[in-house]
Motif scaffolding. Sequence first.
Motif, PDB file in Angstrom:
ATOM      1  N   GLU A 102       0.247 -34.441  31.460  1.00  0.00           N
ATOM      2  CA  GLU A 102       0.668 -35.784  31.125  1.00  0.00           C
ATOM      3  C   GLU A 102      -0.200 -36.266  29.988  1.00  0.00           C
ATOM      4  O   GLU A 102      -1.387 -35.933  29.938  1.00  0.00           O
ATOM      5  CB  GLU A 102       0.478 -36.694  32.344  1.00  0.00           C
ATOM      6  N   GLY A 103       0.365 -37.024  29.087  1.00  0.00           N
ATOM      7  CA  GLY A 103      -0.458 -37.529  27.998  1.00  0.00           C
ATOM      8  C   GLY A 103       0.314 -38.456  27.088  1.00  0.00           C
ATOM      9  O   GLY A 103       1.483 -38.768  27.323  1.00  0.00           O
ATOM     10  N   ARG A 104      -0.373 -38.855  26.030  1.00  0.00           N
ATOM     11  CA  ARG A 104       0.174 -39.824  25.095  1.00  0.00           C
ATOM     12  C   ARG A 104       0.960 -39.099  24.008  1.00  0.00           C
ATOM     13  O   ARG A 104       0.490 -38.090  23.475  1.00  0.00           O
ATOM     14  CB  ARG A 104      -1.003 -40.587  24.485  1.00  0.00           C
ATOM     15  N   ALA A 105       2.115 -39.635  23.691  1.00  0.00           N
ATOM     16  CA  ALA A 105       2.960 -38.991  22.689  1.00  0.00           C
ATOM     17  C   ALA A 105       2.524 -39.370  21.277  1.00  0.00           C
ATOM     18  O   ALA A 105       2.079 -40.491  21.030  1.00  0.00           O
ATOM     19  CB  ALA A 105       4.414 -39.418  22.892  1.00  0.00           C
ATOM     20  N   ARG A 106       2.630 -38.418  20.359  1.00  0.00           N
ATOM     21  CA  ARG A 106       2.447 -38.698  18.938  1.00  0.00           C
ATOM     22  C   ARG A 106       3.623 -38.045  18.208  1.00  0.00           C
ATOM     23  O   ARG A 106       3.747 -36.832  18.193  1.00  0.00           O
ATOM     24  CB  ARG A 106       1.116 -38.113  18.447  1.00  0.00           C
ATOM     25  N   VAL A 107       4.477 -38.877  17.663  1.00  0.00           N
ATOM     26  CA  VAL A 107       5.636 -38.351  16.939  1.00  0.00           C
ATOM     27  C   VAL A 107       5.231 -38.096  15.497  1.00  0.00           C
ATOM     28  O   VAL A 107       4.791 -39.005  14.799  1.00  0.00           O
ATOM     29  CB  VAL A 107       6.819 -39.346  17.004  1.00  0.00           C
ATOM     30  N   ILE A 153       0.109 -35.490  22.874  1.00  0.00           N
ATOM     31  CA  ILE A 153       1.232 -34.559  22.958  1.00  0.00           C
ATOM     32  C   ILE A 153       2.026 -34.675  21.654  1.00  0.00           C
ATOM     33  O   ILE A 153       2.509 -35.754  21.315  1.00  0.00           O
ATOM     34  CB  ILE A 153       2.120 -34.889  24.182  1.00  0.00           C
ATOM     35  N   LEU A 154       2.115 -33.573  20.946  1.00  0.00           N
ATOM     36  CA  LEU A 154       2.802 -33.571  19.652  1.00  0.00           C
ATOM     37  C   LEU A 154       4.312 -33.523  19.867  1.00  0.00           C
ATOM     38  O   LEU A 154       4.811 -32.658  20.585  1.00  0.00           O
ATOM     39  CB  LEU A 154       2.335 -32.363  18.837  1.00  0.00           C
ATOM     40  N   VAL A 155       5.024 -34.472  19.241  1.00  0.00           N
ATOM     41  CA  VAL A 155       6.486 -34.488  19.277  1.00  0.00           C
ATOM     42  C   VAL A 155       6.961 -34.343  17.833  1.00  0.00           C
ATOM     43  O   VAL A 155       6.679 -35.207  17.003  1.00  0.00           O
ATOM     44  CB  VAL A 155       7.011 -35.818  19.873  1.00  0.00           C
ATOM     45  N   ALA A 156       7.639 -33.237  17.517  1.00  0.00           N
ATOM     46  CA  ALA A 156       7.992 -32.960  16.123  1.00  0.00           C
ATOM     47  C   ALA A 156       9.402 -32.426  16.034  1.00  0.00           C
ATOM     48  O   ALA A 156       9.927 -31.884  17.002  1.00  0.00           O
ATOM     49  CB  ALA A 156       7.013 -31.926  15.551  1.00  0.00           C
TER      50      ALA A 156
END
Lengths: 375, 611
Positions: free
Chosen positions: B519-524, B539-542
């Motif tokens: 679980e963690g914080r998203a970074r788009v 958490i990398l969102v790409a």
Amino acid sequence: MGSALMAEEVRLAPGLDSRAPKVCFFEDCNKDSVPLVGGKCSSLGELINTGVRVPPGFAVTTAGYAQFMREAGIQDEVHALLQGLDHDDMDRLEAASREIREMIESRPISIELEDLIAEAYRKLSVRCYLPAVPVAVRSSATAEDLPGASFAGQQDTYLWIRGIDDVIHHIRRCFSSLYTARAIAYRIRMGFPHEQVAISVGVQKMANAYTAGVMFTLHPSTGDRSVIVIDSNFGFGESVVSGEVTPDNFVVNKVTLDIIERTISTKEICYTADLKLQRSVAMEVPAERQNIQSLIDDEITELAWMAKKIEKHYGRPMDIEWAIDKNLPVGGNVFVLQARPETIWSNKQKAPATTGATSAMDYIVSNLLVGKRLS
Amino acid sequence: MKFPVPHDVKGKTIPGTEGWELMYPYHYQFVTDDPERNQYEKDTFWFYDGLHYPEPLYPFDTIWDEAWYLALSQFNNRIFQVPPVRGVDHRIINGYVYISPVPVKNPDEIGQRVPNFMERAGYYYKNWDELEAKWKTKMEGTIAELEALPIPRLPEVEDLKVVTDGVGESTAYHLIKNYDDLINLGIRCWQYHFEFLNLGYAAYVFFMDFTQKLFPSIPLQRVTQMISGIDVIMYKSDDELKALAKKAVALEVDDVVTAHREWADVKAALAGQRHGDEWLAAFEKARYPWFNISSGTGWFHTDRSWNDNLNLPLDGIQTYIQKLRDGQEIDRPMEAVRAERDRVTAEYRDLIDNDQDRKQFDELLGCARTVFPYVENHLFYVEHWFHSVFWNKMREVAAIMQEHGLIAEIEDIWYLRRDEIKQALWDIVTAWATGVTPRGTKTWPAEIEWRKGVMQKFREWAPPPAIGIAPEVIQEPFTIVLWGVTNSSLSAWASVQEVADPDSITELKGFPASPGTVEGRARVCRSAEEIRDLQEGEILVAPTTSPSWAPAFAKIKACITDVGGVMSHAAIVCREYGMPAVVGTGHSTRVIKTGMTLRVDGSTGLVTIVQ
């Protein structure tokens, strides 16, 4: 052997004599003990010696059973009741069975045998730090030379038994289960003399299951040997074994122990110990818990690890019953109750997956032609 | 599964973009005036190639789409003759590319193609290493030609030598000729790109397929794990950054290297210092060829290379220096990866019930491992090294067009198709020769202004992941592996598509690509520039990731992508680092916002928006 371990009776081994122990702790049993303690108890002994956590217990051996029958002095009467029965005549079989079972269950066990059992039960209680430890009393049977596994689920198991008198009583009930109508009919059909069969009884510390269930070391619907499939519900495993609930289902990768699938079902009932009545009772699962995962992930992983170890030990796919004990702390509360070889897929001759291609190229071409199905 | 009809989608023209079709090749259009083609387009399943085109395609950048359209299709259909499938057909809507594998429908014809394929593809599989060595020579030769190719500026008057040497050719001739050479080198490079690729993917697909037949529940990530841990050139650039980080610490210049965010400042601070110069020299040495690595997929001119923006490798070096200071291991855990690969392979192999299957497993695994280095390495040579040089050569062409007033800015050139640029160069050279003003100075700037507006509107449009009718069977290995087109991914895409309000979505389903749950914080992050903002443990969102993003993986604890299969970059790297990855979610960058709390389950492929 294998599938036949599920049958509930044992033919007296020829070498079994009066010097054979009448009572025997699980850890002193192993896979060679089947004639003495039956399939279930010998496999529990085998598991303990493999390093798998199993609730402790002891077996009343086939020699103990033989002594009881001798001392009860009912062999002639039993024999007379069985004379001339036809395996098709269910009414007469039922009547004979009822009479024989009542006879066995009402006979006292000799002081000598009772002392041996009582002493083992006392030692077990001491070992579990519990006065009159609650136990499961279950018949442990084998019939190595009997074909088929048609007796699955037939064994009598009595849960949450406390106190030596109750234990003795239920041991007799297990003894008498050797004379269920079905068992009698089976022996007649197969031509086995009734006087040559015997049974052993396991007396095992009752895991006070918060959660329990079964697991297979292959996928029961595909035969995939790379997974361990776990069914679980709150309470004792009865609700799962009997199919009374749709249990939670977990698929674990056998190689890496990752949980690769989880299906959380609505679990409406479970079995638990009624401490006033001192027995196992069905109860409704509280609404707020009905849709909650009944096993935590760490427990799933530990169970899968145990299953993998058990399969490796036996060298074949296994069918395992297990429980999480609510009276014990995390780290020492996951128990295997029973393990037996899986029979459905193991007896099937599996066709090879390869189409007989000899090289990678041949395989690629033949499969390019088929393509990848989307639906 | 129902997806929209292509002509309906295309029919809804975005107001203000009328006539956009002229920005792209005419044969890329869905049509209504040709009943036969119209019916074919209706009956076909088209899916959006978001892996390569997360943004609408600039008219010039269509070059790589055309290049692979030709190259992949010709190798499938005309060179190796993959029995049941021809090429991959292409269409475009609002700048977004839709593709569809074309099956061979007649069973007799499929049969006739088999012996050809056996002979031809068989030859490649059998002689793989030898042919691959030859390939490397051809590819390096092509890159060398590209690097040596001059883009000459038109002089006021030609050099005297033109006269004294009797050259008999002008700079104008060389300009238009070299422009053609530049384009042709690009097309040639893409011929090589596909020489081995589909055969490589086929080896993967069928190793996966066979393993799944043996073990129906095996996660694909476990299949690809059996082919992991093989050293490939594609990761060398990242290794160079690690080496520079270590060198900075060893030379005790790490404080200076981490003191500034801008490369120019770091360089200035180091210059003149004895150890500083030594480190700068090492940095310069690493640049060729290893910084010829794109910060994106390399497919777009907007994907600048590390050499173009030295802040990007600097950021990576700084990340690694920090890791070293924290006493952490920065090298890829290759030994551990290999040990785990061998354990997993051996355990699965032991579970195979019969000798025949075990032999087949060994054969297919051997084949998949043979093709693996090519499948990874071609990316470095083509998409990264070649493309990085190529885009800058095109900028040299743009500089000439700017000088002659046909475009206002260098970056305007991408709004023109490559044949339009050729016309414009003719306009320039003839006007230069003649001594008049090119006509294009009045036509192109206005056209480009309009196209900029159109592109902006395209960007605001969300392309449906798939259109048309999904087929029952896909036989094209490429589409299966690379885009992860399977039944489950399609239904996941279809279900998200049906949700009108992205804010109401709390769960996304993708491919389980690397196991584990966090679980963690998203970074788009949509671009390499944005990954500089990544914080430790996010958490990398790409849309998708590329090898130049490698340093980012040292910071994050999970990765989610819109597009990609189990062999995509994000999947491979996450497995190596042992962190969860869910790829091919279709819409994660649209649904997830930076700052959201996510739960990522890399074993089941489920992403949950917790908060």
